[in-house]
Motif scaffolding. Structure first.
Motif, PDB file in Angstrom:
ATOM      1  N   THR A   1       0.836  -1.203   0.000  1.00 37.84           N
ATOM      2  CA  THR A   1       0.000   0.000   0.000  1.00 37.84           C
ATOM      3  C   THR A   1       0.870   1.251   0.000  1.00 37.84           C
ATOM      4  OG1 THR A   1      -1.755  -1.175   1.197  1.00 37.84           O
ATOM      5  CG2 THR A   1      -1.803   1.233   1.264  1.00 37.84           C
ATOM      6  N   PHE A   2       1.884   1.259   0.847  1.00 36.06           N
ATOM      7  CA  PHE A   2       2.834   2.374   0.921  1.00 36.06           C
ATOM      8  C   PHE A   2       3.483   2.615  -0.442  1.00 36.06           C
ATOM      9  CE2 PHE A   2       7.327   3.629   1.701  1.00 36.06           C
ATOM     10  CZ  PHE A   2       7.132   4.834   2.362  1.00 36.06           C
ATOM     11  N   ALA A   3       3.973   1.544  -1.058  1.00 30.50           N
ATOM     12  CA  ALA A   3       4.657   1.675  -2.350  1.00 30.50           C
ATOM     13  C   ALA A   3       3.715   2.188  -3.428  1.00 30.50           C
ATOM     14  CB  ALA A   3       5.250   0.327  -2.754  1.00 30.50           C
ATOM     15  N   ARG A   4       2.495   1.649  -3.454  1.00 33.75           N
ATOM     16  CA  ARG A   4       1.534   2.075  -4.470  1.00 33.75           C
ATOM     17  C   ARG A   4       1.181   3.555  -4.310  1.00 33.75           C
ATOM     18  NH1 ARG A   4      -2.477  -0.511  -7.378  1.00 33.75           N
ATOM     19  NH2 ARG A   4      -0.904  -2.149  -7.593  1.00 33.75           N
ATOM     20  N   ARG A   5       1.009   3.993  -3.092  1.00 35.45           N
ATOM     21  CA  ARG A   5       0.624   5.392  -2.866  1.00 35.45           C
ATOM     22  C   ARG A   5       1.771   6.354  -3.155  1.00 35.45           C
ATOM     23  NH1 ARG A   5      -3.239   4.826   2.551  1.00 35.45           N
ATOM     24  NH2 ARG A   5      -4.708   3.350   1.588  1.00 35.45           N
ATOM     25  N   LEU A   6       3.000   5.925  -2.900  1.00 41.03           N
ATOM     26  CA  LEU A   6       4.136   6.764  -3.291  1.00 41.03           C
ATOM     27  C   LEU A   6       4.120   7.001  -4.796  1.00 41.03           C
ATOM     28  CD1 LEU A   6       7.126   5.293  -1.228  1.00 41.03           C
ATOM     29  CD2 LEU A   6       5.981   7.485  -0.857  1.00 41.03           C
ATOM     30  N   ARG A   7       3.836   5.940  -5.525  1.00 44.01           N
ATOM     31  CA  ARG A   7       3.800   6.062  -6.982  1.00 44.01           C
ATOM     32  C   ARG A   7       2.646   6.961  -7.417  1.00 44.01           C
ATOM     33  NH1 ARG A   7       3.609   0.963 -11.254  1.00 44.01           N
ATOM     34  NH2 ARG A   7       3.682   2.210 -13.167  1.00 44.01           N
ATOM     35  N   LEU A   8       1.481   6.770  -6.809  1.00 45.27           N
ATOM     36  CA  LEU A   8       0.324   7.604  -7.139  1.00 45.27           C
ATOM     37  C   LEU A   8       0.585   9.076  -6.827  1.00 45.27           C
ATOM     38  CD1 LEU A   8      -2.607   5.372  -5.813  1.00 45.27           C
ATOM     39  CD2 LEU A   8      -2.042   5.836  -8.202  1.00 45.27           C
ATOM     40  N   ALA A   9       1.406   9.311  -5.801  1.00 46.75           N
ATOM     41  CA  ALA A   9       1.712  10.687  -5.403  1.00 46.75           C
ATOM     42  C   ALA A   9       2.789  11.318  -6.272  1.00 46.75           C
ATOM     43  CB  ALA A   9       2.141  10.718  -3.940  1.00 46.75           C
ATOM     44  N   GLY A  10       3.320  10.549  -7.231  1.00 45.90           N
ATOM     45  CA  GLY A  10       4.323  11.091  -8.132  1.00 45.90           C
ATOM     46  C   GLY A  10       5.730  11.118  -7.580  1.00 45.90           C
ATOM     47  N   VAL A  11       6.001  10.306  -6.561  1.00 48.62           N
ATOM     48  CA  VAL A  11       7.347  10.251  -5.985  1.00 48.62           C
ATOM     49  C   VAL A  11       8.271   9.522  -6.960  1.00 48.62           C
ATOM     50  CG1 VAL A  11       8.735   9.363  -4.070  1.00 48.62           C
ATOM     51  CG2 VAL A  11       6.448  10.300  -3.641  1.00 48.62           C
ATOM     52  N   PRO A  12       9.431  10.097  -7.291  1.00 49.29           N
ATOM     53  CA  PRO A  12      10.346   9.474  -8.261  1.00 49.29           C
ATOM     54  C   PRO A  12      10.819   8.090  -7.820  1.00 49.29           C
ATOM     55  CG  PRO A  12      10.971  11.754  -7.842  1.00 49.29           C
ATOM     56  CD  PRO A  12       9.926  11.399  -6.821  1.00 49.29           C
ATOM     57  N   LEU A  13      11.198   7.282  -8.797  1.00 53.54           N
ATOM     58  CA  LEU A  13      11.592   5.899  -8.542  1.00 53.54           C
ATOM     59  C   LEU A  13      12.744   5.803  -7.549  1.00 53.54           C
ATOM     60  CD1 LEU A  13      11.479   2.862  -9.106  1.00 53.54           C
ATOM     61  CD2 LEU A  13      12.923   3.257 -11.121  1.00 53.54           C
ATOM     62  N   GLU A  14      13.790   6.594  -7.725  1.00 54.49           N
ATOM     63  CA  GLU A  14      14.949   6.503  -6.834  1.00 54.49           C
ATOM     64  C   GLU A  14      14.572   6.828  -5.395  1.00 54.49           C
ATOM     65  OE1 GLU A  14      18.058   5.341  -7.327  1.00 54.49           O
ATOM     66  OE2 GLU A  14      17.199   4.692  -9.235  1.00 54.49           O
ATOM     67  N   THR A  15      13.681   7.786  -5.224  1.00 53.45           N
ATOM     68  CA  THR A  15      13.225   8.130  -3.875  1.00 53.45           C
ATOM     69  C   THR A  15      12.384   7.001  -3.303  1.00 53.45           C
ATOM     70  OG1 THR A  15      13.204  10.469  -4.489  1.00 53.45           O
ATOM     71  CG2 THR A  15      12.006   9.851  -2.497  1.00 53.45           C
ATOM     72  N   ARG A  16      11.545   6.410  -4.145  1.00 54.07           N
ATOM     73  CA  ARG A  16      10.732   5.270  -3.684  1.00 54.07           C
ATOM     74  C   ARG A  16      11.632   4.121  -3.252  1.00 54.07           C
ATOM     75  NH1 ARG A  16       7.689   5.919  -8.638  1.00 54.07           N
ATOM     76  NH2 ARG A  16       8.102   3.743  -9.191  1.00 54.07           N
ATOM     77  N   LYS A  17      12.686   3.857  -4.011  1.00 52.92           N
ATOM     78  CA  LYS A  17      13.608   2.778  -3.659  1.00 52.92           C
ATOM     79  C   LYS A  17      14.277   3.046  -2.314  1.00 52.92           C
ATOM     80  CE  LYS A  17      16.351   1.070  -6.762  1.00 52.92           C
ATOM     81  NZ  LYS A  17      17.337   0.963  -7.871  1.00 52.92           N
ATOM     82  N   ALA A  18      14.658   4.298  -2.084  1.00 52.34           N
ATOM     83  CA  ALA A  18      15.295   4.649  -0.810  1.00 52.34           C
ATOM     84  C   ALA A  18      14.326   4.455   0.348  1.00 52.34           C
ATOM     85  CB  ALA A  18      15.793   6.088  -0.858  1.00 52.34           C
TER      86      ALA A  18
END
Length: 287
Positions: free
Chosen positions: A229-246
Motif C-alpha cells: 500500500t505504501f509503495a503504491r501510494r508513493l507512486r500515485l503521489a508522483g514520488v520518483p523511482l529513486e526516492t521510492r527505492k530509498a
C-alpha cells in the motif's frame, strides 16, 4: 549462519526441521539437487507454495556455501570442497499483493484491536516491514533538528537485507509515535505491557475478514500488504523511482547509505505526500 546478524534463526530452525527427515542422515557432500528433489516434490504434493520451498532451500544453500567457503576443520580444511548449485522451484503460484484503497484501510483499522491498528497505520505511512514495526525500539530514534523531527535507524540485524534501515516519519506516523511515547520502556509498540511478537496473528486475520477484504491462496492477506500500500501510494503521489527505492530500503548490493539532513528532508517531503492521497480509485486487474 551468523547469530550476531541473522534475524530469522527461529524460522531457519523450522526449515531445517522440515528437511531433516529427507537429508538429516546425509553427510554434507551428499546434499545436492538430486537428494533434495524428493523433498521438493513432497512439499509440492502437500500444496506448499514454491516461495516457501525456496526459503527452505535457501537455508540449505547458505549452510553449504559456508561449509565450502568459511567453515574449517581442525586441519584448516574446508568442510566441503564445492557448494553444489541448487535450482529453486517456481510453480507460478505466488499470491498476489493487495494494496489497500483508502476506504479499505478505514474498514481494516476499524476492525483491528487498537494496538494493531496503531502498528498498521504506522506501516502504511512508513513502508516498514511488519517484523520491523513489531521490533521498533525507542533506542533507535534519532532527533534531526534540521527537519524538526526524528527518524528511526533500524540496525541491520533486524532487516531483510541485513543493512541499516532509515525510517522517516510523516505527520501521521509522527502522531502515532507521539501518542505512544512513554507507554512502553523499550519497544515503541506493545500490548498489555509486553512487545508485540508479530502483527500477522489471529486478531489480524479475523479483522481482515470482518473488513470484507479478500482471502484465499491466490491473494496476500497479511500485514505485508501495508508495505505494498505504501509503495503504491508513493507512486500515485508522483514520488520518483529513486526516492521510492530509498524509502522502501531497496538497495543494490552490500552498500551502506548515508543521508545528510537535507536528503532526509527530501525523503520526509516525499512521505508527507501520502497524507494527501485521498479518494484514489484502486484499479484491480484480474490475472
Amino acid at each position: 549462519m551468523n547469530e550476531e546478524t541473522k534475524s530469522s534463526l527461529s524460522r531457519d530452525a523450522d526449515c531445517l526441521a522440515n528437511l531433516d527427515p529427507w537429508i538429516g542422515p546425509l553427510p554434507l557432500d551428499q546434499i545436492h539437487q538430486g537428494t533434495l528433489q524428493p523433498f521438493i516434490e513432497h512439499r509440492r504434493e502437500q500444496g506448499i507454495k514454491s516461495a516457501t520451498v525456496v526459503r527452505e532451500l535457501a537455508v540449505v544453500r547458505r549452510i553449504l556455501t559456508l561449509a565450502s567457503r568459511v567453515w574449517r576443520d581442525l586441519d584448516n580444511q574446508a568442510w566441503l570442497s564445492v557448494a553444489p548449485l541448487l535450482r529453486m522451484p517456481d510453480w507460478k503460484d505466488a499470491a498476489k499483493p493487495y494494496p489497500l484503497s483508502i476506504d479499505e484501510q478505514r474498514r481494516l483499522l476499524k476492525e483491528l484491536p487498537d494496538h494493531l491498528a496503531e502498528m498498521a497505520l504506522f506501516a502504511i505511512h512508513t513502508g516498514a516491514r511488519d517484523n520491523v514495526v513489531a521490533e521498533l525500539r525507542w533506542a533507535w530514534e534519532i532527533k534531526v533538528p534540521e527537519i524538526g523531527s526524528s527518524v528511526f535507524l533500524v540496525p541491520g540485524e533486524f532487516t531483510k537485507n541485513e543493512t541499516t534501515y532509515l525510517i522517516v516519519l510523516n505527520s501521521v506516523a509522527k502522531k502515532v509515535i507521539e501518542n505512544l511515547r512513554g507507554k512502553h520502556n523499550t519497544h515503541v509498540f506493545g500490548y498489555r505491557g509486553k512487545p508485540v511478537d508479530r502483527m500477522n496473528n489471529s486478531a489480524w486475520r479475523k479483522a481482515w475478514t470482518r473488513a470484507g477484504l479478500p482471502v484465499g491462496d491466490n491473494v496476500l492477506s497479511g500485514p505485508h500488504n501495508l508495505r505494498h500500500t505504501f509503495a503504491r501510494r508513493l507512486r500515485l503521489a508522483g514520488v520518483p523511482l529513486e526516492t521510492r527505492k530509498a524509502l522502501m530500503h531497496h538497495i543494490d548490493g552490500d552498500i551502506t547509505v548515508h543521508y545528510s539532513p537535507a536528503e532526509v528532508g527530501e525523503l520526509l517531503d516525499a512521505v508527507e505526500k501520502l497524507t494527501k492521497v485521498e479518494g484514489v480509485t484502486m484499479l484491480r486487474l484480474a490475472s
